[in-house]
Design an enzyme around this catalytic site. Structure first.
Site, PDB file in Angstrom:
ATOM      1  N   ARG A   1       0.826  -1.204   0.000  1.00  5.29           N
ATOM      2  CA  ARG A   1       0.000   0.000   0.000  1.00  5.29           C
ATOM      3  C   ARG A   1       0.861   1.255   0.000  1.00  5.29           C
ATOM      4  O   ARG A   1       1.846   1.343   0.720  1.00  5.29           O
ATOM      5  CB  ARG A   1      -0.916   0.017   1.217  1.00  5.29           C
ATOM      6  CG  ARG A   1      -1.948   1.121   1.102  1.00  5.29           C
ATOM      7  CD  ARG A   1      -2.929   1.289   2.206  1.00  5.29           C
ATOM      8  NE  ARG A   1      -3.192   0.146   3.020  1.00  5.29           N
ATOM      9  CZ  ARG A   1      -4.068   0.141   4.011  1.00  5.29           C
ATOM     10  NH1 ARG A   1      -4.757   1.224   4.261  1.00  5.29           N
ATOM     11  NH2 ARG A   1      -4.255  -0.911   4.748  1.00  5.29           N
TER      12      ARG A   1
ATOM     13  N   GLY B   1      10.989  29.976   5.530  1.00  6.08           N
ATOM     14  CA  GLY B   1      10.680  28.644   6.025  1.00  6.08           C
ATOM     15  C   GLY B   1      10.948  27.586   4.991  1.00  6.08           C
ATOM     16  O   GLY B   1      11.421  27.875   3.891  1.00  6.08           O
TER      17      GLY B   1
ATOM     18  N   GLU C   1      16.472  27.206   8.427  1.00  7.94           N
ATOM     19  CA  GLU C   1      15.767  27.934   7.362  1.00  7.94           C
ATOM     20  C   GLU C   1      15.926  29.439   7.524  1.00  7.94           C
ATOM     21  O   GLU C   1      16.088  30.161   6.541  1.00  7.94           O
ATOM     22  CB  GLU C   1      14.285  27.546   7.339  1.00  7.94           C
ATOM     23  CG  GLU C   1      14.025  26.163   6.785  1.00  7.94           C
ATOM     24  CD  GLU C   1      14.278  26.042   5.289  1.00  7.94           C
ATOM     25  OE1 GLU C   1      14.383  27.070   4.586  1.00  7.94           O
ATOM     26  OE2 GLU C   1      14.368  24.903   4.806  1.00  7.94           O
TER      27      GLU C   1
ATOM     28  N   GLU D   1      17.760  31.476   4.458  1.00  9.17           N
ATOM     29  CA  GLU D   1      16.975  32.410   3.646  1.00  9.17           C
ATOM     30  C   GLU D   1      17.223  33.875   3.962  1.00  9.17           C
ATOM     31  O   GLU D   1      16.930  34.734   3.127  1.00  9.17           O
ATOM     32  CB  GLU D   1      15.488  32.075   3.758  1.00  9.17           C
ATOM     33  CG  GLU D   1      15.166  30.729   3.129  1.00  9.17           C
ATOM     34  CD  GLU D   1      13.698  30.437   2.978  1.00  9.17           C
ATOM     35  OE1 GLU D   1      12.859  31.292   3.344  1.00  9.17           O
ATOM     36  OE2 GLU D   1      13.373  29.351   2.484  1.00  9.17           O
TER      37      GLU D   1
ATOM     38  N   PRO E   1      -5.371  21.451   4.929  1.00  5.74           N
ATOM     39  CA  PRO E   1      -4.860  20.773   3.737  1.00  5.74           C
ATOM     40  C   PRO E   1      -4.745  21.684   2.516  1.00  5.74           C
ATOM     41  O   PRO E   1      -3.966  21.396   1.608  1.00  5.74           O
ATOM     42  CB  PRO E   1      -5.884  19.664   3.485  1.00  5.74           C
ATOM     43  CG  PRO E   1      -6.492  19.410   4.816  1.00  5.74           C
ATOM     44  CD  PRO E   1      -6.514  20.750   5.506  1.00  5.74           C
TER      45      PRO E   1
ATOM     46  N   GLU F   1      14.533  37.971  -2.783  1.00  6.57           N
ATOM     47  CA  GLU F   1      14.824  39.209  -2.061  1.00  6.57           C
ATOM     48  C   GLU F   1      14.126  39.144  -0.712  1.00  6.57           C
ATOM     49  O   GLU F   1      13.338  38.244  -0.446  1.00  6.57           O
ATOM     50  CB  GLU F   1      14.401  40.448  -2.850  1.00  6.57           C
ATOM     51  CG  GLU F   1      12.921  40.553  -3.139  1.00  6.57           C
ATOM     52  CD  GLU F   1      12.567  41.778  -3.983  1.00  6.57           C
ATOM     53  OE1 GLU F   1      12.300  42.840  -3.389  1.00  6.57           O
ATOM     54  OE2 GLU F   1      12.553  41.646  -5.216  1.00  6.57           O
TER      55      GLU F   1
END
Length: 151
Positions: free
Chosen positions: A16, A51, A67, A71, A88, A117
């Site tokens: 599965r 993020g 992160e 960034e 979701p 940026e």
């Protein structure tokens, strides 16, 4: 509920296939001048909180620190959990669950990694468009900040 099945490459047995949400983190960076947002280099294009995805074997907190540095080049000095966002539909690409931290940092921000940026914005003067559900996150942050429950 119907399930998809894969074939085992060794024996051919049906297995599965599971679809699970992707764990992500976002960081709401507080600077004296305002909140740091990045302009995304990749789709979906627009402004967002820094993020990204949590790596296998990485804690949520470590992912948020990584992160933030990748960034924005900023070093996290303080971190507080804001909340978890799991709608979701929050990301049009797939189901992603984000754990969001409010952070204070040191250093000078500059765009890096997935950020084309960066900008520092007051909450009452945000750029457009803002990606994902980050307007909801910023609204929740504003409420908690006004209530004095962030730090």
């Amino acid at each position: 509920m119907s399930y998809d099945y894969l074939s085992c490459p060794s024996c051919g047995e049906k297995v599965r296939s599971y679809s699970n949400p992707f764990p992500t983190v976002d960081v709401l960076i507080e600077l004296p001048e305002g909140i740091v947002l990045i302009k995304r280099r990749n789709e979906p294009f627009g402004w967002a909180l820094p993020g990204g995805f949590v790596d296998y074997g990485e804690s949520l907190e470590a992912a948020a620190v990584r992160e933030c540095e990748e960034e924005t080049a900023l070093k996290v000095t303080q971190m507080k959990l804001l909340g978890c966002y799991s709608d979701p539909a929050r990301d049009t690409r797939f189901h992603a669950i984000s754990t969001v931290y409010v952070v204070k940092c040191s250093g000078t921000p500059k765009a890096g990694d997935d950020a084309a940026e960066f900008g520092v914005f007051q909450l009452d003067n945000l750029p457009s468009p803002i990606c994902f559900d980050h307007e909801k996150i910023l609204s929740d942050y504003r409420e908690r900040r006004e209530a004095g429950t962030i730090w």
